[in-house]
Design an enzyme around this catalytic site. Structure first.
Site, short mmCIF file in Angstrom:
data_model
loop_
_atom_site.label_atom_id
_atom_site.label_comp_id
_atom_site.label_asym_id
_atom_site.label_seq_id
_atom_site.Cartn_x
_atom_site.Cartn_y
_atom_site.Cartn_z
N SER A 1 6.27 -6.74 6.38
CA SER A 1 5.36 -7.61 6.37
C SER A 1 4.88 -7.71 5.31
O SER A 1 5.00 -7.32 4.28
CB SER A 1 4.05 -6.66 7.31
N GLU B 1 -0.17 7.24 0.48
CA GLU B 1 -0.56 5.53 0.35
C GLU B 1 -0.81 5.68 1.80
O GLU B 1 -0.87 4.20 1.96
CB GLU B 1 1.01 5.06 0.37
N ASP C 1 -5.64 2.28 -1.11
CA ASP C 1 -5.03 3.00 -0.89
C ASP C 1 -5.57 4.32 -2.11
O ASP C 1 -5.37 4.09 -2.74
CB ASP C 1 -3.23 3.60 -0.59
N ASP D 1 3.14 9.93 9.30
CA ASP D 1 4.05 9.52 8.70
C ASP D 1 2.60 9.67 7.39
O ASP D 1 2.89 8.33 6.43
CB ASP D 1 4.83 8.30 8.09
N SER E 1 7.89 -3.01 4.37
CA SER E 1 8.75 -3.20 4.44
C SER E 1 9.09 -3.80 5.34
O SER E 1 10.24 -4.96 5.86
CB SER E 1 9.99 -2.36 5.28
P1 ATP Z 1 5.48 -0.22 6.02
O1 ATP Z 1 5.54 -1.18 6.26
O2 ATP Z 1 7.15 0.12 5.07
O3 ATP Z 1 5.19 1.61 5.80
P2 ATP Z 1 3.11 -0.55 3.75
O4 ATP Z 1 2.61 0.43 4.40
O5 ATP Z 1 3.01 -0.30 2.19
O6 ATP Z 1 5.26 -0.16 4.31
P3 ATP Z 1 1.74 -2.27 4.96
O7 ATP Z 1 1.63 -1.85 6.23
O8 ATP Z 1 2.53 -3.69 5.17
O9 ATP Z 1 2.94 -1.54 4.36
O10 ATP Z 1 1.20 -2.38 3.79
C1 ATP Z 1 1.43 -3.40 2.62
C2 ATP Z 1 0.65 -3.18 1.14
O11 ATP Z 1 -1.45 -3.09 2.33
C3 ATP Z 1 0.10 -1.97 1.24
O12 ATP Z 1 -0.48 -1.68 -0.05
C4 ATP Z 1 -1.41 -1.02 2.61
O13 ATP Z 1 -1.87 -0.68 1.22
C5 ATP Z 1 -1.89 -2.94 2.04
N1 ATP Z 1 -2.81 -2.71 3.13
C6 ATP Z 1 -2.06 -2.32 4.95
N2 ATP Z 1 -2.97 -2.66 5.60
C7 ATP Z 1 -4.41 -2.56 4.70
C8 ATP Z 1 -5.70 -2.85 4.76
N3 ATP Z 1 -6.67 -2.28 6.47
N4 ATP Z 1 -6.43 -3.24 3.88
C9 ATP Z 1 -6.09 -2.98 2.66
N5 ATP Z 1 -5.24 -2.70 2.49
C10 ATP Z 1 -4.31 -2.89 3.31
#
Ligand code: ATP
Length: 369
Positions: A46, A162, A119, A158, A44
């Site tokens: 990032s 995912e 995920d 949460d 949301s």
């Molecule tokens: P929100 O910020 O709304 O909770 P989100 O969890 O999808 O949403 P981010 O944490 O920014 O948002 O992650 C964006 C995407 O990047 C997701 O698809 C997530 O699975 C992937 N991602 C986040 N962190 C990692 C990581 N450490 N390694 C691999 N993929 C990641």
């Protein structure tokens, strides 16, 4: 922009400044220390990129949060919370490691372990459902993760497929702590009688709810001033008996996985994560979360109804585990009365027969099918 940095407390690497350790504070990193590669995905607030450290050649996932966007959406608290919780869980097996944070004029950067295998959700969706051995293994890893978080007074709020990432060996790494509640002694209150059944105001369609993520600023001070006994908070004290009351009629998390007490009263305790765990076990085995509907209101009604349907062929031990985790009353949920640090009653459930919790993260996970 300074206000974001200070509100999110992003300027530091989190390195210790204790007198014995002053000399080891590493130099501040910057985007120039990394080569940014493929785009992994967006959240949301990032964008996440694969990046390589130019010196060590190590791969990382870097989450880039645009300051303007955070301010516009008033999400400073969300970012601060994510950083704090990630920092608390860093170097704990089963969690995404926060290597460092830094900022430039436009953005905040979180440098994290790169979870190579993405995920858990696409795996569940691809195979339709996990077999029992596979479910047993992954759920056991999640039990360990809950033990570690709750021992540190962190409630994720949460947990869902995912937010369960998979490393290169297909072991789980819990991520996305933007909704986490970090308990401090003065925020703990004793269990409170549940309020009468109420769905609160109508919500929109199925969605992840971030709108109440600043519930920590308790505008609803009624009943929130009592403190727990020390025992409730001390490592080794009772696990589930600390509660936090957020805003009425609001919740933090995702509709399908939110617990009834959070929905009813905004009461948060570690048992909220145990509820989500029950939903995840159900989803791994059946392919879908237990509470579904075309919009949040319908889902909430399902959650509060206490009705649980299991498809034919659902493993009997798994069904019992899910029923024990999806108890409407948080204090009746399996594990909620266990001492902090080990969910002994969950570990002892027949579903986990044959699981060696001590070595599970060193074992090769069963193939997913
Ligand atoms: P929100 O910020 O709304 O909770 P989100 O969890 O999808 O949403 P981010 O944490 O920014 O948002 O992650 C964006 C995407 O990047 C997701 O698809 C997530 O699975 C992937 N991602 C986040 N962190 C990692 C990581 N450490 N390694 C691999 N993929 C990641």
């Amino acid at each position: 922009t300074l206000s974001v940095a200070s509100a999110a407390n992003i300027g530091s690497t989190g390195a210790s400044t204790s007198p014995t350790n002053v000399a080891v504070t590493p130099p501040k990193k910057s985007p120039n220390d990394y080569i940014f590669g493929k785009y992994i995905g967006e959240g949301s607030f990032s964008n996440v990129y694969l990046a390589v450290d130019v010196n060590t050649k190590r791969e990382y996932a870097i989450k880039v949060c645009e300051k303007r966007h955070i301010i516009r959406e008033d999400k400073q608290e969300y970012v601060r919370r994510e950083r704090e919780a990630l920092h608390m869980m860093t170097n704990v097996p089963g969690f995404v490691n926060l290597s460092c944070t830094f900022q430039d004029r436009r953005s905040l950067y979180f440098v994290m372990t790169y979870a190579k295998n993405g995920d858990l959700l696409p795996y569940i969706n691809k195979v339709g459902s996990f077999d029992v051995d596979c479910t047993r293994h992954y759920v056991a890893e999640l039990v360990l993760a809950c033990e570690q978080m709750h021992y540190r007074n962190v409630v994720h709020r949460d947990l869902k497929p995912e937010n369960i990432l998979l490393d290169e060996d297909m072991h789980t790494l819990i991520a996305d702590f933007g909704s986490a509640k970090i308990f401090k002694p003065e925020e703990c209150i004793n269990p409170v009688k549940p309020a009468p059944f109420s769905l609160g105001r109508r919500s929109g369609r199925n969605s992840q709810n971030r709108s109440d993520d600043d519930d920590d600023e308790d505008d609803d001070t009624e009943d929130t001033n009592d403190t727990c006994s020390d025992d409730d908070n001390a490592p080794g004290g009772r696990g589930g008996l600390y509660y936090y009351r957020g805003r009425k009629g609001s919740f933090v998390g995702t509709a399908q996985y939110v617990s009834p007490e959070v929905l009813r009263n905004g009461f948060v305790s570690p048992a909220a994560d145990l509820w989500a765990l029950g939903c995840i076990v159900y989803q791994m085995i059946s392919g879908l979360p237990p509470f579904r509907g075309s919009n949040d209101y319908v889902i909430f009604r399902e959650i509060l109804s206490g009705d649980l349907d299991f498809p034919q062929g659902f493993d009997k031990d798994a069904e019992d585990l899910v029923r024990q985790l999806l108890k409407i009353r948080p204090e009746e949920r399996l594990g909620s009365q266990d001492a902090k640090g080990s969910y002994v009653s969950i570990r002892a459930h027949p579903f986990f027969n044959g699981i060696d919790f001590a070595t599970i993260r060193q074992q090769t996970p069963p193939p997913i099918y």
